[in-house]
Design an enzyme around this catalytic site. Structure first.
Site, short mmCIF file in Angstrom:
data_model
loop_
_atom_site.label_atom_id
_atom_site.label_comp_id
_atom_site.label_asym_id
_atom_site.label_seq_id
_atom_site.Cartn_x
_atom_site.Cartn_y
_atom_site.Cartn_z
N ASP A 189 0.86 -1.18 0.00
CA ASP A 189 0.00 0.00 0.00
C ASP A 189 0.89 1.23 0.00
OD1 ASP A 189 -2.64 1.39 0.37
OD2 ASP A 189 -1.65 2.04 2.22
N GLU A 273 -1.52 -1.32 -6.01
CA GLU A 273 -2.78 -0.69 -6.39
C GLU A 273 -2.57 0.20 -7.61
OE1 GLU A 273 -6.41 1.84 -4.24
OE2 GLU A 273 -4.45 1.62 -3.26
N ASP A 354 -3.13 1.37 7.04
CA ASP A 354 -2.26 1.02 5.92
C ASP A 354 -1.98 -0.48 5.87
OD1 ASP A 354 -2.16 3.71 5.27
OD2 ASP A 354 -0.39 4.07 6.52
#
Length: 397
Positions: A189, A273, A354
């Site tokens: 992340d 992502e 996170d």
């Protein structure tokens, strides 16, 4: 599986005065030919809806050299001029393929100063590189050796805004081979407080390279603003600003290289992502921090190193609610403001924002590898869409 790759080896070099003058002349000719060809192709398309090919622009170049106004193009090597026409052809191919915007004209002050030489325009022998139109070899600082037994197929010479000269040698590198499989998988992340948070719980600190030099950069920019335009003092002040920017970029690139190399070596599968950085930097409050984090450069490095080493990078859809989804029970929270760093789900599990997002990204990525779909359905959404959905629902906006 990749067994060898085309790899560019970049080195600093220090040209003589004669070499610097010849290269500067070549850069100017390359820029002029590119702009002339772009203008000709644009005029043909606007007035006659006609596409001009590379062969036609090459014939135009021959005609331009015979005119009195553009006779100076004969002073530069013809190979970089032909190469810039090929680059323009590639730019138009990307444009018509809807992969890029319409090509733009090159600026003398802002565009990258570079020239590309193919094998017919340089000689590489015994560690010496001689370019066309030059009698002496370039004084290259060989910070690392080229792969044994290979010769460069393309040489690109460039000068950055800070005045540093670089030469890039494109070679086949037989030493790049897939790493042994280890079965490890990690979700990543990206953030600002911490540059990266791994699904293992590890958090990599954001070095904030731009913030470290912000005072020096502001001082150099203030001095530049006070100089008269077109003066030698302004040119020197501009060079000082460029050197601060170059120092920031070098440190940032070095950090990202170390991080991505480590991640690729330690993990077989890496899940990240799909961030729309171009849209995110439109935020006036976060634009500087997002640019300093260099998420796009991180992804680019990660992908090509994974390809070289036989690793897999999985990109999860940008609309996947990784921060709002409980990694323990799958419950989707209605809202999750950025100031909320820890939260407790209805199931009783307390999450670090996170780390929880990294766990969810890993689950989504592994689901993609197993069945080609997204992560498990979200239990609190009526349509039970997967993590790879392309459009957000109103509830997620």
């Amino acid at each position: 599986m990749t067994t060898h790759v085309k790899r560019a080896f970049r080195y600093r070099f220090y040209p003589t005065d004669a070499q610097a003058a010849e290269l500067s002349r070549t850069f100017g000719c390359v820029r002029k030919v590119y702009n002339l060809a772009l203008a000709a192709r644009t005029e043909a398309w606007v007035t006659r809806q006609e596409r001009v090919s590379y062969n036609q622009t090459s014939a135009m170049l021959t005609a331009w050299k015979k005119t009195e106004e553009l006779a100076y193009l004969n002073e530069a090597s013809s190979v970089p001029l032909q190469q810039t026409l090929r680059h323009l052809q590639a730019a138009f191919s990307h444009f018509f393929g809807k992969r890029a915007k319409y090509p733009r004209f090159k600026s003398r002050k802002k565009s990258r100063r570079s020239a590309e030489y193919t094998t017919s325009a340089f000689r590489f022998r015994d560690g010496e590189l001689r370019l066309a139109k030059m009698s002496e070899p370039l004084r290259i600082v060989w910070s690392r050796s080229l792969p044994e037994g290979v010769s460069p197929s393309t040489v690109t010479v460039s000068q950055d805004a800070a005045g540093r000269w670089s030469v890039s040698l494109l070679c086949d590198d037989p030493g790049v081979k897939p790493l042994p499989e280890n079965g490890n998988a990690v979700g990543i992340d990206a953030g600002l407080e911490h540059l990266l948070t791994l699904s293992t719980g590890e958090k990599i600190t954001n070095p904030r390279h731009e913030r470290r030099d912000r005072a020096a950069l502001a001082k150099a920019q203030r001095r530049l603003a006070k100089k008269e335009k077109g003066s030698a003092n302004r040119a020197r002040a501009r060079m000082k600003v460029a050197k601060v920017h170059a120092r920031i970029a070098d440190r940032r690139r070095d950090t990202l290289h170390k991080i991505t190399t480590r991640l690729v070596r330690e993990n077989q599968t890496i899940v990240i992502e799909d961030l729309t950085v171009r849209s995110l930097v439109k935020s006036r409050k976060l634009a500087r921090a997002i640019s300093d984090a260099a998420w796009s450069e991180f992804r680019s490095m990660l992908e090509y190193k994974a390809q070289w080493n036989g690793r897999e990078v999985i990109v999860v859809d940008r609309w996947f609610p990784s921060s709002r989804l409980c990694s323990a029970c799958g419950t989707l929270q209605d809202k999750m403001p950025l100031n909320v760093r820890t939260w407790t789900c209805d199931c009783g599990m307390t999450h670090d924002r996170d780390v929880n997002a990294a766990h969810n990204l890993l689950a989504a990525g592994l689901a993609v590898t197993v069945c080609g779909a997204g992560a498990r359905p979200q239990r609190s959404t009526p349509d039970r869409r997967s993590a790879t959905k392309q459009k957000p629902s109103r509830r997620e906006l």
